[in-house]
Scaffold this motif. Sequence first.
Motif: not given
Length: 290
Positions: A176-200
């Motif tokens: 939640s403290d974004f200063t603690q993020l790595p230089t580069v972060a990739f984020v993958t939502p789950d199979m519903c939240d990424d729209m694969h199995d659920c709606s836009i």
Amino acid sequence: MVRTRIAVALAAVALTTAGVATAVATGHGSAVDVRPAAASVPQFDHIVLVMFENKKYSSINGSSSAPYFNSLASQGAKFTQSFAITHPSQPNYVALFSGSPQGIVDDTCPANLGSKANLGQQLIGASRTFKGYSEAMPSDGYTGCSSGTYRRKHNSWVDFSNVPASSNVRYSTFPSDFTQLPTVAFVTPDMCDDMHDCSIGTGDTWLKAHLDGYAQWAKAHNSLLIVTFDEDSGTSVNQIFTVFVGASVKVGTYNESINHYTVLRTIEASYGLPGLGNAASKSPILDVWQ
């Protein structure tokens, strides 16, 4: 006197024409932007890339089901000619992370790619940091193919032995403290939240709830959010929705042709890293920076 008036008139026409051309090229139809492209990609403190699933550009662009996606586009750089590499999902994730599908042609799991070069390895070797955050992954460092709504096929960094297990973490650990993020972060939502199995609409709501805070913070903290898709809905065109939002971004619509390799090359260029694989032949995106 007549010659002077003609010269002034011609100069005005030339400036107007140039301005209109620039406005059309950058998507700023009402506010002419005559600034040249940046000489290099800004060196961001943090870049967060979020990947969604299996939706063509026209299903997101202007859609009432995706109000937040379109709101983000109005705050940053929207690419109208952005394309995935192939079908199905897994080779696109690998291509974006390593500059090549690495011979992968399907979603077979596990895809063990050993010590082949990749973005995570590049960053760590350059004294930068990388983490991949996967929603619904049961534990940090998990290497299984599936668990609940988590799928390893959407987590490319776990396929490479030269990316440490400590870089493969649950999305619940996203700071939640974004200063603690790595230089580069990739984020993958789950199979519903990424729209694969659920709606836009489900994916749109998830993106706003989970990453709008970072998007707004990034603008004032030398950081960048990239939102994109792995592939379209299965067409031969494979056109996808891609947006950059954050510091130094010139708001507008951009029509140059880009793909996953272009995005990878742009991230690499931000940190002075060489292009990997097919990204090496791509120019980084330069016209969207102030």
